[in-house]
Motif scaffolding. Structure first.
Motif, short mmCIF file in Angstrom:
data_model
loop_
_atom_site.label_atom_id
_atom_site.label_comp_id
_atom_site.label_asym_id
_atom_site.label_seq_id
_atom_site.Cartn_x
_atom_site.Cartn_y
_atom_site.Cartn_z
N LEU A 107 -7.27 -20.46 -157.56
CA LEU A 107 -7.88 -21.52 -156.76
C LEU A 107 -8.53 -20.97 -155.49
N LEU A 108 -7.94 -19.92 -154.94
CA LEU A 108 -8.55 -19.26 -153.78
C LEU A 108 -9.94 -18.75 -154.14
N GLY A 109 -10.05 -18.14 -155.31
CA GLY A 109 -11.35 -17.65 -155.76
C GLY A 109 -12.35 -18.77 -155.97
N VAL A 110 -11.88 -19.92 -156.47
CA VAL A 110 -12.76 -21.07 -156.65
C VAL A 110 -13.34 -21.51 -155.31
N GLY A 111 -12.48 -21.59 -154.31
CA GLY A 111 -12.94 -22.01 -152.99
C GLY A 111 -13.96 -21.06 -152.39
N VAL A 112 -13.65 -19.76 -152.42
CA VAL A 112 -14.57 -18.77 -151.86
C VAL A 112 -15.87 -18.73 -152.66
N GLY A 113 -15.77 -18.92 -153.97
CA GLY A 113 -16.96 -18.88 -154.82
C GLY A 113 -17.97 -19.96 -154.49
N LEU A 114 -17.52 -21.06 -153.93
CA LEU A 114 -18.43 -22.16 -153.59
C LEU A 114 -19.42 -21.78 -152.49
N PHE A 115 -18.98 -20.90 -151.57
CA PHE A 115 -19.87 -20.56 -150.45
C PHE A 115 -20.25 -19.09 -150.38
N ASN A 116 -19.69 -18.27 -151.29
CA ASN A 116 -19.88 -16.83 -151.21
C ASN A 116 -21.35 -16.42 -151.20
N ASN A 117 -22.13 -16.91 -152.17
CA ASN A 117 -23.51 -16.46 -152.25
C ASN A 117 -24.37 -16.99 -151.12
N LEU A 118 -23.92 -18.08 -150.46
CA LEU A 118 -24.68 -18.63 -149.33
C LEU A 118 -24.67 -17.67 -148.14
N ALA A 119 -23.66 -16.81 -148.05
CA ALA A 119 -23.62 -15.84 -146.97
C ALA A 119 -24.86 -14.94 -146.99
N TYR A 120 -25.39 -14.72 -148.18
CA TYR A 120 -26.58 -13.88 -148.34
C TYR A 120 -27.84 -14.70 -148.57
N SER A 121 -27.75 -15.71 -149.44
CA SER A 121 -28.96 -16.44 -149.83
C SER A 121 -29.57 -17.22 -148.67
#
Length: 406
Positions: A107-121
């Motif tokens: 579940l931790l990975g699910v949460g981080v995955g929601l915003f992870n690519n926004l850090a770069y995109s």
């Protein structure tokens, strides 16, 4: 696009704050010896997977993130992800059942995955040219600070038990507050198009990719599969060689991250002078015997510190350099997809890193932590040498607009 919003200090801070917690998912790697002792009924490789497990659920969420962002918006998606990550990340503090910890890490990975690519995109979508490179450098710097801070906190907490070390996940509160307060207008910068009135609205065109982007995905995946060997095996290596403890390893990883702060802040100038050589030089600093190799062959704790210091300069150069190249070669309006693909490559590599390292060390007939780090050294150096040859023999590439459907 509103330049006043785009150039606002608080707006930039809110975007960059996401990067503060991108590496928190693996910060507890130095707690592995204690976790292995607790879950002794499970194979050690299975316990090690608790460290990398968030990357597999993160991967699945990242793949769907572009679709989710288009429907919920970047701000709402990020806030939901941060809340999920905060709550799931704290579960092991209170419960030490393997199955429940396993689920909470997913579940931790699910949460981080929601915003992870926004850090770069978001950076690639909002900024251009040298300002984009500078912001990517700042992004790397914030990630470096976050990594150092997480490692430092874990180092302080781990002496009280591995469960206490999971309190490091309280760090998710920082971007949750900053993004909630200062990123209220973030959605207008997600693949924006300017109307005749000067307003900005998000476009809904289907994002695509091309072979140039795929090539960089493979590059960064290979890099992380072997670079992660340092993070995964350092604590075990120090204990195995009677050079230090898990707490010492946590301190070293924290210091390594802090050292990386300097090249991160200076990345814009570094790229300006190195250009096409940025990627291979970053890889060679990390992989050559002057980095991880010194640690792997060290006979004293002092030598491991020297290797840590040198290695600290590599990652902050490699990451923004590769993401910057992707921004140059990606199809127009595909920053979210490109970032997602890059993160897929990274997280698949991190998740499979224990297995990849185990297989490669078995090939040479050695399974010690030292052998694993030596294999990582060789592979990273080979990767850097290949990139150096390509950078010095190929002509400057023209941006490839040929697309293939995602």
């Amino acid at each position: 696009m509103s330049s006043s919003v785009q150039n606002s200090f608080l707006f930039k801070i809110s975007i960059l704050s996401i990067s503060l917690v991108l590496t928190v998912t693996t910060a507890v790697s130095t707690a592995l010896p204690a976790m292995i002792a607790t879950f002794k009924q499970y194979p050690s490789t299975q316990v090690e997977m608790l460290t990398t497990l968030p990357t597999i659920s993160l991967l699945l969420t990242v793949l769907a993130s572009s679709w989710i962002i288009k429907r919920l918006g970047a701000r709402r998606t990020t806030l939901i992800g941060l809340i999920i990550a905060l709550l799931a990340g704290l579960v092991p503090v209170f419960i030490n059942d393997y199955v429940i910890v396993f689920i909470s890490r997913l579940l931790l990975g699910v949460g981080v995955g929601l915003f992870n690519n926004l850090a770069y995109s978001l950076i690639m979508a909002v900024y251009e040219g040298e300002e984009r490179q500078t912001m990517l450098g700042f992004q790397s710097a914030v990630g470096t600070v976050g990594n150092a801070l997480a490692s430092f906190v874990v180092g302080l907490l781990i002496s009280n038990g591995w469960q206490v070390a999971f309190n490091v996940n309280w760090l998710f509160v920082i971007p949750l507050v900053l993004f909630g307060l200062f990123a209220t207008k973030i959605d207008q910068f997600t693949n924006p198009v300017v109307t005749e009135t000067g307003d900005t609205v998000p476009i809904k065109a289907k994002e695509t990719t091309n072979m140039a982007v795929v090539g960089y995905v493979l590059l960064i995946a290979t890099f992380f599969a072997f670079y992660f060997g340092l993070l995964l095996k350092l604590a075990g290596f120090l204990v195995e060689q009677h050079l230090g403890t898990a707490a010492v390893a946590a301190t070293q990883l924290s210091v390594m991250s802090l050292i990386g702060l300097l090249p991160s802040l200076l990345y814009g100038q570094i790229y300006k002078h190195l250009r096409r050589l940025t990627i291979p030089i970053g890889l060679i600093i990390t992989g050559l015997g002057i980095g991880i190799g010194i640690i792997a062959t060290a006979g004293t704790l002092t030598m491991t510190w020297i290797g840590i210091v040198i290695s600290g300069f590599g990652l902050p150069i490699v990451m923004p350099a590769i993401f910057g190249k992707v921004a140059e070669v990606q199809p127009e309006g595909s920053s979210n997809l490109s970032s997602a693909l890059m993160l897929v490559g990274i997280n698949v590599a991190v998740f499979l890193s224990p297995q990849v390292l185990a297989v490669t060390t078995q090939i040479i007939g050695q399974t010690s932590n030292k052998a694993t780090m030596l294999v990582s050294t060789v592979m990273l150096f080979v990767l850097g040498a290949i990139q150096l040859v390509m950078a010095t023999t190929k002509k400057q590439p023209i941006k490839n607009r040929s697309e293939m459907k995602s």
